[in-house]
Design a protein around this motif. Sequence first.
Motif, PDB file in Angstrom:
ATOM      1  N   TRP A 114      35.372  38.270  -5.302  1.00  0.00           N
ATOM      2  CA  TRP A 114      35.404  37.723  -3.942  1.00  0.00           C
ATOM      3  C   TRP A 114      36.340  38.549  -3.072  1.00  0.00           C
ATOM      4  O   TRP A 114      36.005  38.888  -1.926  1.00  0.00           O
ATOM      5  CB  TRP A 114      35.859  36.268  -3.981  1.00  0.00           C
ATOM      6  CG  TRP A 114      35.972  35.662  -2.611  1.00  0.00           C
ATOM      7  CD1 TRP A 114      34.973  35.155  -1.844  1.00  0.00           C
ATOM      8  CD2 TRP A 114      37.177  35.541  -1.834  1.00  0.00           C
ATOM      9  NE1 TRP A 114      35.474  34.718  -0.639  1.00  0.00           N
ATOM     10  CE2 TRP A 114      36.818  34.940  -0.603  1.00  0.00           C
ATOM     11  CE3 TRP A 114      38.513  35.881  -2.058  1.00  0.00           C
ATOM     12  CZ2 TRP A 114      37.750  34.673   0.388  1.00  0.00           C
ATOM     13  CZ3 TRP A 114      39.434  35.612  -1.072  1.00  0.00           C
ATOM     14  CH2 TRP A 114      39.053  35.021   0.128  1.00  0.00           C
ATOM     15  N   MET A 117      34.678  41.955  -2.270  1.00  0.00           N
ATOM     16  CA  MET A 117      33.555  41.951  -1.329  1.00  0.00           C
ATOM     17  C   MET A 117      33.929  41.479   0.066  1.00  0.00           C
ATOM     18  O   MET A 117      33.481  42.036   1.060  1.00  0.00           O
ATOM     19  CB  MET A 117      32.426  41.077  -1.878  1.00  0.00           C
ATOM     20  CG  MET A 117      31.718  41.700  -3.062  1.00  0.00           C
ATOM     21  SD  MET A 117      30.240  40.780  -3.523  1.00  0.00           S
ATOM     22  CE  MET A 117      30.958  39.220  -4.033  1.00  0.00           C
ATOM     23  N   PHE A 118      34.768  40.453   0.147  1.00  0.00           N
ATOM     24  CA  PHE A 118      35.026  39.844   1.425  1.00  0.00           C
ATOM     25  C   PHE A 118      36.304  40.334   2.108  1.00  0.00           C
ATOM     26  O   PHE A 118      36.416  40.258   3.326  1.00  0.00           O
ATOM     27  CB  PHE A 118      35.080  38.320   1.279  1.00  0.00           C
ATOM     28  CG  PHE A 118      33.759  37.726   0.892  1.00  0.00           C
ATOM     29  CD1 PHE A 118      32.778  37.504   1.837  1.00  0.00           C
ATOM     30  CD2 PHE A 118      33.479  37.409  -0.427  1.00  0.00           C
ATOM     31  CE1 PHE A 118      31.554  36.958   1.490  1.00  0.00           C
ATOM     32  CE2 PHE A 118      32.265  36.876  -0.790  1.00  0.00           C
ATOM     33  CZ  PHE A 118      31.302  36.647   0.172  1.00  0.00           C
ATOM     34  N   SER A 121      35.622  44.748   2.199  1.00  0.00           N
ATOM     35  CA  SER A 121      34.309  45.244   2.611  1.00  0.00           C
ATOM     36  C   SER A 121      34.365  46.107   3.863  1.00  0.00           C
ATOM     37  O   SER A 121      33.477  46.912   4.112  1.00  0.00           O
ATOM     38  CB  SER A 121      33.356  44.069   2.850  1.00  0.00           C
ATOM     39  OG  SER A 121      33.872  43.216   3.863  1.00  0.00           O
ATOM     40  N   ALA A 229      21.675  39.144   2.250  1.00  0.00           N
ATOM     41  CA  ALA A 229      22.857  39.686   1.576  1.00  0.00           C
ATOM     42  C   ALA A 229      23.901  38.615   1.255  1.00  0.00           C
ATOM     43  O   ALA A 229      24.506  38.651   0.175  1.00  0.00           O
ATOM     44  CB  ALA A 229      23.470  40.796   2.425  1.00  0.00           C
ATOM     45  N   LYS A 233      25.820  38.001  -2.390  1.00  0.00           N
ATOM     46  CA  LYS A 233      27.269  38.044  -2.545  1.00  0.00           C
ATOM     47  C   LYS A 233      27.791  36.752  -3.167  1.00  0.00           C
ATOM     48  O   LYS A 233      28.626  36.773  -4.077  1.00  0.00           O
ATOM     49  CB  LYS A 233      27.943  38.278  -1.189  1.00  0.00           C
ATOM     50  CG  LYS A 233      27.775  39.685  -0.640  1.00  0.00           C
ATOM     51  CD  LYS A 233      28.554  39.859   0.650  1.00  0.00           C
ATOM     52  CE  LYS A 233      28.463  41.282   1.171  1.00  0.00           C
ATOM     53  NZ  LYS A 233      29.238  41.478   2.408  1.00  0.00           N
ATOM     54  N   THR A 234      27.270  35.637  -2.679  1.00  0.00           N
ATOM     55  CA  THR A 234      27.696  34.346  -3.215  1.00  0.00           C
ATOM     56  C   THR A 234      27.301  34.204  -4.679  1.00  0.00           C
ATOM     57  O   THR A 234      28.081  33.720  -5.505  1.00  0.00           O
ATOM     58  CB  THR A 234      27.072  33.201  -2.400  1.00  0.00           C
ATOM     59  OG1 THR A 234      27.466  33.327  -1.030  1.00  0.00           O
ATOM     60  CG2 THR A 234      27.525  31.847  -2.927  1.00  0.00           C
TER      61      THR A 234
END
Length: 249
Positions: A114, A117-118, A121, A229, A233-234
Motif C-alpha cells: 500500500w 503504490m499509494f 506512486s 486500475a 491496486k486494491t
Amino acid sequence: MDVSIVLTMLAVGLILGFVGAGGSGFIISILTLLYGVSVHVALATALTAMIFSSLSGAVSHYREGNVSLKSGISVGILGALGAWIGSNLSSFIPEGELKWLTAGMLLLSGVLLWLRMFLFSRQQKERTIPTGAKFVVYSLLIGLITGALSGMFGIGSTPFIQLGLMMVLGLSIRQSAGTTMLVIIPIAIGGGMGYYQQGFLDIPLLIQVVVGTMVGSYIGAKFTNRVPAPVLKTSLVALPIFSSFLLVI
C-alpha cells in the motif's frame, strides 16, 4: 497426481494472474487450510514455485527495458544466500509459531505494498544509483535481508525488495518492479535448495502447484486490462492481508 489440487491451483492462478502478484502467501494459506499440508512443506512448495512464475515475468520486463541487470544480479545472488540461510533457520521454528510469523509477514507486506503504490506512486524521477563500495554494501544488505525473509517465511518479499531497490539503490518505480522479478529467481532457487536439504520439498506437490498456477495465471492475466486500475491496486494489497487471515484460521 491429485487432480483436485491442480484444479484448486488453477483457480488460484486465475486470481494471481488477474491481480499480477506472485501470491506465494496465498498458495501457502490454501495448501495448509484446504489440504492439511504442513506449513514447512507449504512454504517450501510456494517459494520454489516462484522460480517459474518469476522467470516469465523477468523476461517480459527485460524486453520492456524495466530491469537493471547490475542491481538485479547483485541483489539476487546475495538474496539466494540469504534465502538458503533463512530456509534452514525455518526448520527450527515450531509449526504453530511459524504460521503466526508467516501471517504477520504477509500482513506487513500488504501494508508495504500500500505504501509503495499509494505513497510512492508519484515519485517518477530516477535517483542516482550508488557506485563502488556503497553499491556493494547496499546490495549485500538488501539481498541478505530480503532473501532471509523469503527463505524463512516462504514469501517472495516483493514489497521489501521493491522498497529496497527504490529507497536504497535509487531505482525508479518501473525499474524496481521489473528488477524485483529478476531478484526473486535466485532467491526462490536458494530457498528451494535449503528446504530440499531439510526434507520439506515435496516434488509431486510442487509439480501440481506449478502446473495449476501457471495455466491459471496465463488465463487470468488476460483479464487484467479489463478492470479499472484502482480495483487492481486494491486487490493487490488485499491479497496478502486476506492470505494472512486464512493462514491462522
